[in-house]
Scaffold this motif. Structure first.
Motif, PDB file in Angstrom:
ATOM      1  N   ARG A  67       0.800  -1.229   0.000  1.00 27.95           N
ATOM      2  CA  ARG A  67       0.000   0.000   0.000  1.00 27.95           C
ATOM      3  C   ARG A  67       0.830   1.274   0.000  1.00 27.95           C
ATOM      4  NH1 ARG A  67      -5.214  -0.546   1.004  1.00 27.95           N
ATOM      5  NH2 ARG A  67      -5.195   1.390  -0.208  1.00 27.95           N
ATOM      6  N   ALA A  68       2.148   1.138  -0.040  1.00 32.96           N
ATOM      7  CA  ALA A  68       3.017   2.311  -0.107  1.00 32.96           C
ATOM      8  C   ALA A  68       4.132   2.057  -1.108  1.00 32.96           C
ATOM      9  CB  ALA A  68       3.591   2.649   1.265  1.00 32.96           C
ATOM     10  N   ALA A  69       4.378   3.046  -1.964  1.00 29.13           N
ATOM     11  CA  ALA A  69       5.430   2.958  -2.977  1.00 29.13           C
ATOM     12  C   ALA A  69       6.555   3.908  -2.598  1.00 29.13           C
ATOM     13  CB  ALA A  69       4.867   3.333  -4.350  1.00 29.13           C
ATOM     14  N   LEU A  70       7.768   3.375  -2.518  1.00 24.89           N
ATOM     15  CA  LEU A  70       8.935   4.213  -2.267  1.00 24.89           C
ATOM     16  C   LEU A  70       9.443   4.749  -3.608  1.00 24.89           C
ATOM     17  CD1 LEU A  70      10.620   1.989   0.451  1.00 24.89           C
ATOM     18  CD2 LEU A  70       9.072   3.938   0.767  1.00 24.89           C
ATOM     19  N   HIS A  71       8.592   5.374  -4.320  1.00 25.27           N
ATOM     20  CA  HIS A  71       8.800   5.980  -5.624  1.00 25.27           C
ATOM     21  C   HIS A  71       7.557   6.802  -5.923  1.00 25.27           C
ATOM     22  CE1 HIS A  71       6.408   2.511  -7.343  1.00 25.27           C
ATOM     23  NE2 HIS A  71       7.088   1.805  -6.464  1.00 25.27           N
ATOM     24  N   PRO A  72       7.597   7.738  -6.883  1.00 23.25           N
ATOM     25  CA  PRO A  72       8.524   7.860  -8.004  1.00 23.25           C
ATOM     26  C   PRO A  72       9.825   8.586  -7.645  1.00 23.25           C
ATOM     27  CG  PRO A  72       6.886   9.582  -8.141  1.00 23.25           C
ATOM     28  CD  PRO A  72       6.489   8.697  -6.980  1.00 23.25           C
ATOM     29  N   GLN A  73      10.818   8.380  -8.498  1.00 21.59           N
ATOM     30  CA  GLN A  73      12.093   9.076  -8.392  1.00 21.59           C
ATOM     31  C   GLN A  73      12.131  10.166  -9.457  1.00 21.59           C
ATOM     32  OE1 GLN A  73      15.645   6.620  -8.573  1.00 21.59           O
ATOM     33  NE2 GLN A  73      16.874   8.369  -9.240  1.00 21.59           N
ATOM     34  N   VAL A  74      12.355  11.407  -9.038  1.00 20.45           N
ATOM     35  CA  VAL A  74      12.264  12.524  -9.974  1.00 20.45           C
ATOM     36  C   VAL A  74      13.540  13.367  -9.995  1.00 20.45           C
ATOM     37  CG1 VAL A  74       9.758  12.619  -9.852  1.00 20.45           C
ATOM     38  CG2 VAL A  74      11.105  14.017  -8.274  1.00 20.45           C
ATOM     39  N   ASP A  75      14.657  12.808  -9.519  1.00 15.77           N
ATOM     40  CA  ASP A  75      15.935  13.504  -9.613  1.00 15.77           C
ATOM     41  C   ASP A  75      16.277  13.777 -11.077  1.00 15.77           C
ATOM     42  OD1 ASP A  75      16.729  12.916  -6.698  1.00 15.77           O
ATOM     43  OD2 ASP A  75      16.424  10.906  -7.522  1.00 15.77           O
ATOM     44  N   LEU A  76      16.882  14.903 -11.350  1.00 21.61           N
ATOM     45  CA  LEU A  76      17.264  15.238 -12.715  1.00 21.61           C
ATOM     46  C   LEU A  76      18.632  14.649 -13.049  1.00 21.61           C
ATOM     47  CD1 LEU A  76      16.131  18.973 -12.981  1.00 21.61           C
ATOM     48  CD2 LEU A  76      14.824  16.876 -13.435  1.00 21.61           C
ATOM     49  N   ALA A  77      18.703  13.973 -14.179  1.00 17.18           N
ATOM     50  CA  ALA A  77      19.915  13.259 -14.591  1.00 17.18           C
ATOM     51  C   ALA A  77      20.870  14.223 -15.296  1.00 17.18           C
ATOM     52  CB  ALA A  77      19.550  12.087 -15.496  1.00 17.18           C
ATOM     53  N   THR A  78      21.480  15.116 -14.517  1.00 17.69           N
ATOM     54  CA  THR A  78      22.367  16.133 -15.088  1.00 17.69           C
ATOM     55  C   THR A  78      23.843  15.778 -14.974  1.00 17.69           C
ATOM     56  OG1 THR A  78      22.262  17.333 -12.981  1.00 17.69           O
ATOM     57  CG2 THR A  78      20.735  18.013 -14.718  1.00 17.69           C
ATOM     58  N   GLU A  79      24.194  14.837 -14.107  1.00 13.92           N
ATOM     59  CA  GLU A  79      25.579  14.379 -13.972  1.00 13.92           C
ATOM     60  C   GLU A  79      25.688  13.030 -14.660  1.00 13.92           C
ATOM     61  OE1 GLU A  79      28.827  13.052 -13.846  1.00 13.92           O
ATOM     62  OE2 GLU A  79      29.009  14.932 -12.722  1.00 13.92           O
ATOM     63  N   PRO A  80      26.354  12.957 -15.829  1.00 16.21           N
ATOM     64  CA  PRO A  80      26.323  11.725 -16.621  1.00 16.21           C
ATOM     65  C   PRO A  80      26.829  10.486 -15.891  1.00 16.21           C
ATOM     66  CG  PRO A  80      27.169  13.545 -17.936  1.00 16.21           C
ATOM     67  CD  PRO A  80      27.069  14.046 -16.524  1.00 16.21           C
ATOM     68  N   ARG A  81      27.713  10.646 -14.917  1.00 15.49           N
ATOM     69  CA  ARG A  81      28.307   9.481 -14.259  1.00 15.49           C
ATOM     70  C   ARG A  81      27.465   8.930 -13.118  1.00 15.49           C
ATOM     71  NH1 ARG A  81      33.873  12.655 -13.409  1.00 15.49           N
ATOM     72  NH2 ARG A  81      32.288  14.300 -13.277  1.00 15.49           N
ATOM     73  N   TRP A  82      26.460   9.680 -12.663  1.00 15.93           N
ATOM     74  CA  TRP A  82      25.707   9.268 -11.472  1.00 15.93           C
ATOM     75  C   TRP A  82      25.026   7.923 -11.699  1.00 15.93           C
ATOM     76  CZ3 TRP A  82      20.228  10.724  -9.868  1.00 15.93           C
ATOM     77  CH2 TRP A  82      20.003  10.400  -8.527  1.00 15.93           C
ATOM     78  N   GLY A  83      25.111   7.033 -10.701  1.00 13.78           N
ATOM     79  CA  GLY A  83      24.628   5.668 -10.852  1.00 13.78           C
ATOM     80  C   GLY A  83      23.171   5.427 -10.510  1.00 13.78           C
ATOM     81  N   ARG A  84      22.390   6.484 -10.236  1.00 15.94           N
ATOM     82  CA  ARG A  84      20.995   6.295  -9.850  1.00 15.94           C
ATOM     83  C   ARG A  84      20.027   6.875 -10.862  1.00 15.94           C
ATOM     84  NH1 ARG A  84      19.265   5.456  -4.675  1.00 15.94           N
ATOM     85  NH2 ARG A  84      17.289   5.123  -5.738  1.00 15.94           N
ATOM     86  N   GLN A  85      20.378   6.884 -12.129  1.00 17.23           N
ATOM     87  CA  GLN A  85      19.545   7.561 -13.121  1.00 17.23           C
ATOM     88  C   GLN A  85      18.447   6.684 -13.709  1.00 17.23           C
ATOM     89  OE1 GLN A  85      21.825   9.888 -16.037  1.00 17.23           O
ATOM     90  NE2 GLN A  85      23.641   9.557 -14.776  1.00 17.23           N
ATOM     91  N   ALA A  86      18.598   5.378 -13.641  1.00 18.87           N
ATOM     92  CA  ALA A  86      17.716   4.495 -14.414  1.00 18.87           C
ATOM     93  C   ALA A  86      16.255   4.697 -14.078  1.00 18.87           C
ATOM     94  CB  ALA A  86      18.114   3.039 -14.199  1.00 18.87           C
ATOM     95  N   GLN A  87      15.941   4.922 -12.801  1.00 14.17           N
ATOM     96  CA  GLN A  87      14.542   5.032 -12.393  1.00 14.17           C
ATOM     97  C   GLN A  87      14.009   6.461 -12.478  1.00 14.17           C
ATOM     98  OE1 GLN A  87      16.795   3.113 -10.231  1.00 14.17           O
ATOM     99  NE2 GLN A  87      16.199   1.467 -11.620  1.00 14.17           N
TER     100      GLN A  87
END
Length: 615
Positions: free
Chosen positions: A180-200
């Motif tokens: 009944r609870a979603a730990l999402h959505p993820q709305v971070d902006l993918a501005t740093e190409p190397r960051w490893g959390r962009q997929a979601q």
């Protein structure tokens, strides 16, 4: 489906859940009253231990139904220790068995919760689990659920309507399982190409992320929380994209978040949209702002969940958010998991004790501790007078309001047959497959796409059994009409800390041996090269070498082949730019979108199969 034992009938003949077991319908047990009225009645009835339990939201493994004394999966604690003894009733589930087994276990834990003093039901939560990423600190592969592209893939399709469709399917499958609870959505902006959390995430563009989070929340929560809703926690406030050198703050070397381009306000935009759309929860990121000034004043260099300027002053007061603030996981306690260290992500306050860290988080304005079980710390803070019980009551009210709004106090149980029917239903799987194929992004095409079925195919990185329906699979590239090759975007393997091996970080360059292999193969046979992008990659070595180049963001072999043959028309456009070189990446500013010099492919690049560019 009600299987609860605690039921009674009021003098007026109304059957109710007698959660406190006294035979009298208390106002909080009266489904006719508003959620606010029921919360107001329940809070004064709770002991301090019950209040402390509400402030913790921790991990649990799914075990055998009714085996309440046995820990399962990743958690060292049994359901009885968590729910019955520590009175924790927000549980984040990890790996799931079949829908029937999951729903049966969920019901058994809800029965256990009925035995607590006021019968507070459990809110089961989950990280994303409808796509391809398998990282127990981030997301789970779909398994029994329908499978869709990652958030980047939805951004590539570019349709808010498709995001709403996806969120509605997620909601229906979660409801069937009792999640009944979603730990999402993820709305971070993918501005740093190397960051490893962009997929979601939804890519680099603030406007896209803002529109998509509104559609997502509408599909999951509806106009307002109710019995058919899944409560969402939007993350990671105030935007986790601009990490120094792209390193992730799960780990000590990645704690610094920087804004060399002065674009803090841009990263905040999707969270403003989430607040306007009624997000139930908000999760601050692990990162520690460095060199950030707001209203001309420096922001303390401590992680966001410890940062009063960010949580109370900005989120609560300036943005007017009054929902639940849930910290990211593991901010209090240093642990070792599977023999590897995993220090608390208490960046900037590492020197503080767990008790002092808990006090800092409460003072900053957060309501709930993610991934922790230390209810004793809250008890000590209140009994010692260091934290007023009224402060705890404020958090408890917000947390209980969500539970009542979701209808959990009236019926937290699920139907096992319904779970088996709904989860992974054929119509949901078909919709997910279509979205996967549509998200395929054609970066270049030298007249080889779409390729007609029936030709001779040489495969690398694709299941031959899947490809058999699209052509004759051959072992010798020299005898093939076309080679179809899939690669994963490159990364630097690391494995010092728990979870580190699951994160794709470091250089975006392909190893020399991979480039040599692809180049040699492309010289022998026309090649379609697909690269799965969970973050950008430097594709320069393949530009002009392969006959066609595509990017995918969570796409099965079958969906890719459907797109390449035109059975389902691909319509993807890049959700971020693809840099020409690592030198360009290193020279770019972490918080600025499209900031690498002379990119190989700009944000929004893509062709349809007839060679028409993006609109």
């Amino acid at each position: 489906m009600s299987t609860n034992r605690r039921t009674a009938v009021s003098p007026e003949g109304i059957r109710f859940r007698d959660l406190d077991g006294d035979g009298v319908m208390a106002p909080y047990e009266d489904a006719r009253l508003s959620a606010e009225e029921r919360v107001a009645d329940l809070v004064p009835r709770l002991s301090l231990a019950e209040k402390a339990g509400l402030l913790f939201h921790t991990i649990i493994g799914v075990g055998d139904p009714g085996a309440h004394d046995v820990p399962a999966g990743i958690s060292p604690y049994s359901p009885r220790e968590l729910v019955g003894e520590r009175l924790i009733n927000h549980l984040n589930v990890h790996a799931l068995p079949s829908p029937r087994e999951t729903s049966r276990w969920v019901n058994a834990v809800q029965e256990l919760a009925e035995q607590t003093p006021h019968g507070i039901p459990v809110t089961f939560s989950t990280d994303p689990r409808h796509s391809f990423t398998e990282n127990s600190g981030v997301s789970f592969e779909a398994g029994s659920l329908s499978q869709w592209p990652e958030g980047l893939g939805l951004a590539a399709i570019g349709s808010a309507e498709r995001v709403h469709e996806f969120a509605d399917v997620v909601r229906r499958e979660y409801l069937a399982l009792g999640l009944r609870a979603a730990l999402h959505p993820q709305v971070d902006l993918a501005t740093e190409p190397r960051w490893g959390r962009q997929a979601q995430a939804f890519g680099q563009d603030a406007g896209t992320a803002s529109a998509f989070v509104a559609a997502y929340l509408q599909g999951m929560q509806g106009e307002r929380l109710g019995p058919d809703s899944v409560a969402c926690t939007t993350k990671h406030f105030p935007g986790g994209g601009p990490q120094l050198d792209g390193e992730d703050p799960h780990f000590p070397y990645g704690r610094e978040q920087v804004y060399p381009g002065g674009r803090f306000a841009e990263h905040l935009e999707p969270f403003r949209a989430a607040i306007a759309a009624g997000t139930s929860g908000m999760m601050p990121y692990y990162g520690m702002p460095v060199g950030l000034h707001l209203d001309g004043e420096p922001v303390e260099e401590v992680a966001f969940s410890f940062n009063r300027r960010i949580i109370t002053d900005l989120l609560r007061e300036e943005l007017g958010y009054d929902g639940v603030v849930l910290t990211d996981w593991g901010l209090l306690t240093d642990v070792e998991v599977f023999g590897k260290p995993f220090p608390a992500r208490a960046w900037g306050v590492e020197h503080l004790s767990p008790l002092e860290r808990a006090a800092r988080i409460l003072d900053a304005g957060a309501d709930q501790f993610g991934g922790e079980t230390r209810t004793d710390l809250v008890l000590e803070l209140v009994t010692s007078g260091r934290v007023e019980e009224a402060r705890i009551d404020g958090a408890v009210r917000r947390l209980l309001l969500v539970k009542f709004s979701l209808g959990l106090f009236d019926d937290p149980y699920v139907d096992e047959d319904e779970a088996e029917r709904v989860v992974g239903a054929a119509e949901f799987r078909a919709a997910g497959h279509r979205a996967q194929a549509e998200s395929v992004t054609v970066l270049g095409n030298d007249a080889v796409l779409p390729f007609p079925p029936g030709g001779r195919l040489y495969l690398d990185g694709i299941d031959p059994a899947v490809a058999a329906g699209y052509g004759e699979v051959v072992d010798d590239p020299g005898s093939a009409d076309l080679a179809v090759v899939r690669l994963q975007a490159p990364f630097e393997p690391r494995d010092e800390y728990f979870l580190e091996a699951m994160f794709h970080q470091g250089s975006l360059d392909f190893p020399a041996e991979v480039v040599e292999r692809i180049t040699a193969l492309a010289a022998r046979v026309p090649m379609v090269l697909d690269v799965t992008l969970d973050r950008p990659a430097v594709l320069t070595p393949f530009d002009g070498v392969v006959a066609a180049l595509t990017a995918t963001f969570g796409t099965s072999d079958a969906a890719l082949l459907d797109a390449l043959t035109g059975r389902i028309a691909p319509c993807g456009r890049l959700p971020f730019e693809l840099p020409r070189s690592m030198d360009a990446v290193r020279a770019s500013r972490s918080d600025v979108p499209s900031d690498t010099a002379d990119p190989l492919y700009p944000h929004g690049h893509g062709f349809d199969l007839q060679g028409h560019p993006e609109q």
